[in-house]
Structure formats: structure tokens, C-alpha cells
Design a protein around this motif. Structure first.
Motif, mmCIF file in Angstrom:
data_model
loop_
_atom_site.group_PDB
_atom_site.id
_atom_site.type_symbol
_atom_site.label_atom_id
_atom_site.label_comp_id
_atom_site.label_asym_id
_atom_site.label_seq_id
_atom_site.Cartn_x
_atom_site.Cartn_y
_atom_site.Cartn_z
ATOM 1 N N ALA A 1 13.175 22.030 4.034
ATOM 2 C CA ALA A 1 14.525 21.457 4.002
ATOM 3 C C ALA A 1 14.526 19.986 3.609
ATOM 4 C CB ALA A 1 15.199 21.620 5.363
ATOM 5 N N THR A 2 13.344 19.429 3.374
ATOM 6 C CA THR A 2 13.231 18.020 2.988
ATOM 7 C C THR A 2 12.811 17.923 1.529
ATOM 8 O OG1 THR A 2 12.560 17.398 5.233
ATOM 9 C CG2 THR A 2 12.046 15.843 3.480
ATOM 10 N N SER A 3 13.504 17.102 0.771
ATOM 11 C CA SER A 3 13.136 16.867 -0.627
ATOM 12 C C SER A 3 12.588 15.459 -0.770
ATOM 13 C CB SER A 3 14.343 17.045 -1.544
ATOM 14 O OG SER A 3 15.273 15.986 -1.350
ATOM 15 N N LEU A 4 11.860 15.228 -1.858
ATOM 16 C CA LEU A 4 11.389 13.869 -2.117
ATOM 17 C C LEU A 4 12.550 12.938 -2.425
ATOM 18 C CD1 LEU A 4 8.043 14.267 -4.105
ATOM 19 C CD2 LEU A 4 8.418 13.924 -1.653
ATOM 20 N N ASP A 5 13.652 13.490 -2.909
ATOM 21 C CA ASP A 5 14.852 12.664 -3.089
ATOM 22 C C ASP A 5 15.313 12.111 -1.735
ATOM 23 O OD1 ASP A 5 15.457 12.810 -5.934
ATOM 24 O OD2 ASP A 5 15.833 14.932 -5.603
ATOM 25 N N ASP A 6 15.255 12.957 -0.685
ATOM 26 C CA ASP A 6 15.632 12.509 0.660
ATOM 27 C C ASP A 6 14.711 11.383 1.127
ATOM 28 O OD1 ASP A 6 17.572 14.543 0.807
ATOM 29 O OD2 ASP A 6 16.130 15.972 1.631
ATOM 30 N N VAL A 7 13.418 11.577 0.910
ATOM 31 C CA VAL A 7 12.444 10.565 1.330
ATOM 32 C C VAL A 7 12.686 9.259 0.579
ATOM 33 C CG1 VAL A 7 9.997 9.968 1.448
ATOM 34 C CG2 VAL A 7 10.732 12.328 1.911
ATOM 35 N N ALA A 8 12.870 9.365 -0.717
ATOM 36 C CA ALA A 8 13.102 8.172 -1.533
ATOM 37 C C ALA A 8 14.360 7.439 -1.091
ATOM 38 C CB ALA A 8 13.205 8.561 -3.006
ATOM 39 N N ALA A 9 15.422 8.200 -0.842
ATOM 40 C CA ALA A 9 16.690 7.581 -0.433
ATOM 41 C C ALA A 9 16.534 6.834 0.886
ATOM 42 C CB ALA A 9 17.769 8.651 -0.309
ATOM 43 N N SER A 10 15.741 7.377 1.800
ATOM 44 C CA SER A 10 15.563 6.720 3.096
ATOM 45 C C SER A 10 14.842 5.382 2.957
ATOM 46 C CB SER A 10 14.793 7.628 4.055
ATOM 47 O OG SER A 10 13.420 7.695 3.702
ATOM 48 N N LEU A 11 14.089 5.232 1.866
ATOM 49 C CA LEU A 11 13.348 3.992 1.625
ATOM 50 C C LEU A 11 14.048 3.073 0.630
ATOM 51 C CD1 LEU A 11 9.775 5.555 1.364
ATOM 52 C CD2 LEU A 11 10.597 4.094 3.213
ATOM 53 N N GLY A 12 15.152 3.555 0.056
ATOM 54 C CA GLY A 12 15.873 2.751 -0.921
ATOM 55 C C GLY A 12 15.147 2.632 -2.249
ATOM 56 N N PRO B 1 -6.647 -8.711 -7.053
ATOM 57 C CA PRO B 1 -6.806 -7.249 -6.975
ATOM 58 C C PRO B 1 -6.737 -6.731 -5.541
ATOM 59 C CG PRO B 1 -8.336 -8.148 -8.571
ATOM 60 C CD PRO B 1 -7.686 -9.325 -7.903
ATOM 61 N N ALA B 2 -7.314 -7.481 -4.617
ATOM 62 C CA ALA B 2 -7.291 -7.050 -3.220
ATOM 63 C C ALA B 2 -5.868 -7.048 -2.672
ATOM 64 C CB ALA B 2 -8.183 -7.956 -2.369
ATOM 65 N N GLN B 3 -5.090 -8.055 -3.037
ATOM 66 C CA GLN B 3 -3.701 -8.121 -2.587
ATOM 67 C C GLN B 3 -2.879 -6.982 -3.189
ATOM 68 O OE1 GLN B 3 -2.981 -12.156 -3.906
ATOM 69 N NE2 GLN B 3 -2.982 -12.938 -1.800
ATOM 70 N N LYS B 4 -3.128 -6.680 -4.457
ATOM 71 C CA LYS B 4 -2.419 -5.579 -5.111
ATOM 72 C C LYS B 4 -2.743 -4.248 -4.437
ATOM 73 C CE LYS B 4 -2.176 -7.706 -9.720
ATOM 74 N NZ LYS B 4 -2.641 -7.615 -11.129
ATOM 75 N N GLU B 5 -4.020 -4.051 -4.112
ATOM 76 C CA GLU B 5 -4.430 -2.802 -3.473
ATOM 77 C C GLU B 5 -3.833 -2.680 -2.074
ATOM 78 O OE1 GLU B 5 -5.804 0.833 -2.791
ATOM 79 O OE2 GLU B 5 -5.820 -0.233 -4.729
ATOM 80 N N ALA B 6 -3.796 -3.804 -1.354
ATOM 81 C CA ALA B 6 -3.216 -3.795 -0.010
ATOM 82 C C ALA B 6 -1.726 -3.480 -0.076
ATOM 83 C CB ALA B 6 -3.442 -5.144 0.673
ATOM 84 N N GLU B 7 -1.049 -4.036 -1.066
ATOM 85 C CA GLU B 7 0.381 -3.775 -1.229
ATOM 86 C C GLU B 7 0.623 -2.311 -1.580
ATOM 87 O OE1 GLU B 7 3.340 -4.987 -4.673
ATOM 88 O OE2 GLU B 7 3.005 -6.691 -3.323
ATOM 89 N N ARG B 8 -0.216 -1.781 -2.459
ATOM 90 C CA ARG B 8 -0.084 -0.378 -2.839
ATOM 91 C C ARG B 8 -0.307 0.535 -1.623
ATOM 92 N NH1 ARG B 8 -0.311 3.126 -7.095
ATOM 93 N NH2 ARG B 8 -1.406 5.106 -6.707
ATOM 94 N N ALA B 9 -1.329 0.219 -0.833
ATOM 95 C CA ALA B 9 -1.631 1.024 0.356
ATOM 96 C C ALA B 9 -0.475 0.971 1.350
ATOM 97 C CB ALA B 9 -2.917 0.531 1.006
ATOM 98 N N ALA B 10 0.131 -0.203 1.506
ATOM 99 C CA ALA B 10 1.247 -0.347 2.436
ATOM 100 C C ALA B 10 2.456 0.464 1.971
ATOM 101 C CB ALA B 10 1.619 -1.815 2.579
ATOM 102 N N LYS B 11 2.709 0.479 0.672
ATOM 103 C CA LYS B 11 3.843 1.240 0.142
ATOM 104 C C LYS B 11 3.586 2.740 0.254
ATOM 105 C CE LYS B 11 5.477 -2.322 -3.058
ATOM 106 N NZ LYS B 11 5.621 -2.736 -4.483
ATOM 107 N N ARG B 12 2.355 3.143 -0.010
ATOM 108 C CA ARG B 12 2.005 4.557 0.117
ATOM 109 C C ARG B 12 2.153 5.000 1.569
ATOM 110 N NH1 ARG B 12 -2.456 8.036 0.754
ATOM 111 N NH2 ARG B 12 -2.624 9.675 -0.847
ATOM 112 N N ASP B 13 1.703 4.159 2.486
ATOM 113 C CA ASP B 13 1.828 4.461 3.906
ATOM 114 C C ASP B 13 3.296 4.583 4.315
ATOM 115 O OD1 ASP B 13 0.581 4.602 6.690
ATOM 116 O OD2 ASP B 13 1.949 2.923 6.928
ATOM 117 N N ALA B 14 4.153 3.721 3.761
ATOM 118 C CA ALA B 14 5.579 3.773 4.081
ATOM 119 C C ALA B 14 6.192 5.088 3.608
ATOM 120 C CB ALA B 14 6.300 2.590 3.446
ATOM 121 N N VAL B 15 5.777 5.558 2.437
ATOM 122 C CA VAL B 15 6.261 6.841 1.922
ATOM 123 C C VAL B 15 5.833 7.972 2.852
ATOM 124 C CG1 VAL B 15 6.032 8.544 0.064
ATOM 125 C CG2 VAL B 15 6.383 6.127 -0.490
ATOM 126 N N LEU B 16 4.577 7.972 3.250
ATOM 127 C CA LEU B 16 4.065 9.029 4.113
ATOM 128 C C LEU B 16 4.750 9.021 5.476
ATOM 129 C CD1 LEU B 16 0.253 8.815 3.282
ATOM 130 C CD2 LEU B 16 1.831 10.650 2.648
#
Length: 205
Positions: free
Chosen positions: A39-50, A10-25
Motif C-alpha cells: 500500500a506504500t509507493s515510492l511517490d508516497d515516500v518521496a512526498a513525505s521527504l519533499g 569526497p568524504a563530505q559528499k559521501e557522508a551527505e549521500r549516506a545521510a540522504k539515503r538513510d533518510a529515504v530508508l
């Protein structure tokens, strides 16, 4: 000997989730700063992260929440700077100067830059109370440090409210004009600006 489990704890899952959330932000805040929030859409953000936009919704509900979280991070960095400065030894001027230098640095970093460049007008009505509360805490911290420096004689008696507005206003502007690829390091800019501004706070004979 017990073999390592192939399943994440569970701790590893939470750490992974936090890291992915941080990458989005972090991807979002850089786009907000470069293009502007509208002028920025979430589609733009998503595309930048693949990733797909649907993936972002696993971590954040909508673009308004993304913006609020980015701004909240920047404001918390300023609050942490105030708390660190208050723990410094020395007189009130020293603590005030330490806070102001870090204040300037934060405003030249991604999340602090977003606080200034995006502005309160982009926040949804639901986000405003949280923003205003954090902003009030920062303003109170700055005014308290100015008053303490006046009280111990390390700066001249000044109008605390006006001094706080002047200092914060000047140190907010690097968020708009500072070039991260410029020649001067952020720390040098912060020290130079604060030295100029606090010269007007010298005690009078």
C-alpha cells in the motif's frame, strides 16, 4: 593563511549521500510499518521527504531494494545484538538473556518491526537469498547461546531447536502489538517478557 574551500571534499559528499539515503530508508520503513509494503509507493515516500521519486533513484534502484535494505538493517541489528551478547562476561544464561532482551527491543524499533510486519512473502525472488542467509545466522546464534547455557548448567537441558523457535516466536510478536506511544518503555517490555520466558529454562533440582 589558506581560506576554507567552498567545495565539499569526497568524504563530505559521501557522508551527505549516506545521510540522504538513510533518510529515504527511514521514511520508507515507517510507511511500510504503518500502511504495509504493497500500500506504500515510492511517490508516497518521496512526498513525505519533499523530494521527487526520481531523487530516490539516485540512492536506491526500486521499491524492492528499499524493502530489502530496510529488512537487512533490522536483521543486522539482531546480529550485532548477538555479537555484543557473546562478548558479555558471566555464564551462558546471562549472555542468552542479554541477547533476548535486545532481540525484543529491536523488534519494537522501526527496522526490526519491518522484518516481522512485512514478512518474507513481500520480498522479490532476487532478495530472498540475502534474507535467508542473515536469518540463518541469527537462528544459529540463538541456538548456539542456548546450547552454551545448557552446557555450563545455567539453564535446564531443553530441546535447543524447539526452545529457539519458542523464544524467537514470542519475541517477534511485539513488532505487531507494541504501541510506540504506549506508557511502558521498550526496555521494560523487553525485560518483563524475557523474564517470563526464561523462567521455564530454570535448572531443575
Amino acid at each position: 593563511m589558506q581560506s576554507a574551500s567552498p567545495f565539499r571534499t569526497p568524504a563530505q559528499k559521501e557522508a551527505e549521500r549516506a545521510a540522504k539515503r538513510d533518510a529515504v530508508l527511514r521514511a520508507a520503513v515507517r510507511m511500510f510499518n504503518e500502511r504495509g509494503f504493497h500500500a506504500t509507493s515510492l511517490d508516497d515516500v518521496a512526498a513525505s521527504l519533499g523530494i521527487s521519486k526520481r531523487t530516490i533513484y539516485h540512492y536506491l534502484a526500486n521499491k524492492d531494494q528499499v524493502l530489502l535494505e530496510c529488512i537487512t538493517i533490522g536483521l543486522h541489528q539482531l546480529l550485532e545484538a548477538a555479537a555484543e551478547a557473546r562478548r558479555e562476561p558471566g555464564d551462558g544464561r546471562h549472555r542468552l538473556t542479554r541477547f533476548l532482551r535486545r532481540y525484543a527491543e529491536v523488534n519494537m524499533e522501526d527496522f526490526g518491526r519491518c522484518v516481522i510486519r512485512t514478512g518474507v512473502e513481500a520480498l522479490s525472488p532476487e532478495s530472498l537469498p540475502r534474507y535467508r542467509q542473515l536469518k540463518r545466522e541469527i537462528d544459529d546464534a540463538l541456538r548456539t547461546m542456548i546450547q552454551e547455557a545448557i552446557d555450563d548448567g545455567s539453564i535446564a537441558p531443553v530441546d535447543v531447536k524447539l526452545a529457539a523457535f519458542t523464544l524467537a516466536g514470542a519475541l517477534n510478536w511485539p513488532a505487531r502489538w507494541h504501541d510506540p506511544d504506549g506508557q511502558l518503555p521498550v526496555e521494560t517490555i523487553a525485560v518483563t517478557m524475557v523474564d517470563i520466558l526464561t523462567g521455564g529454562l530454570d535448572p531443575r533440582p
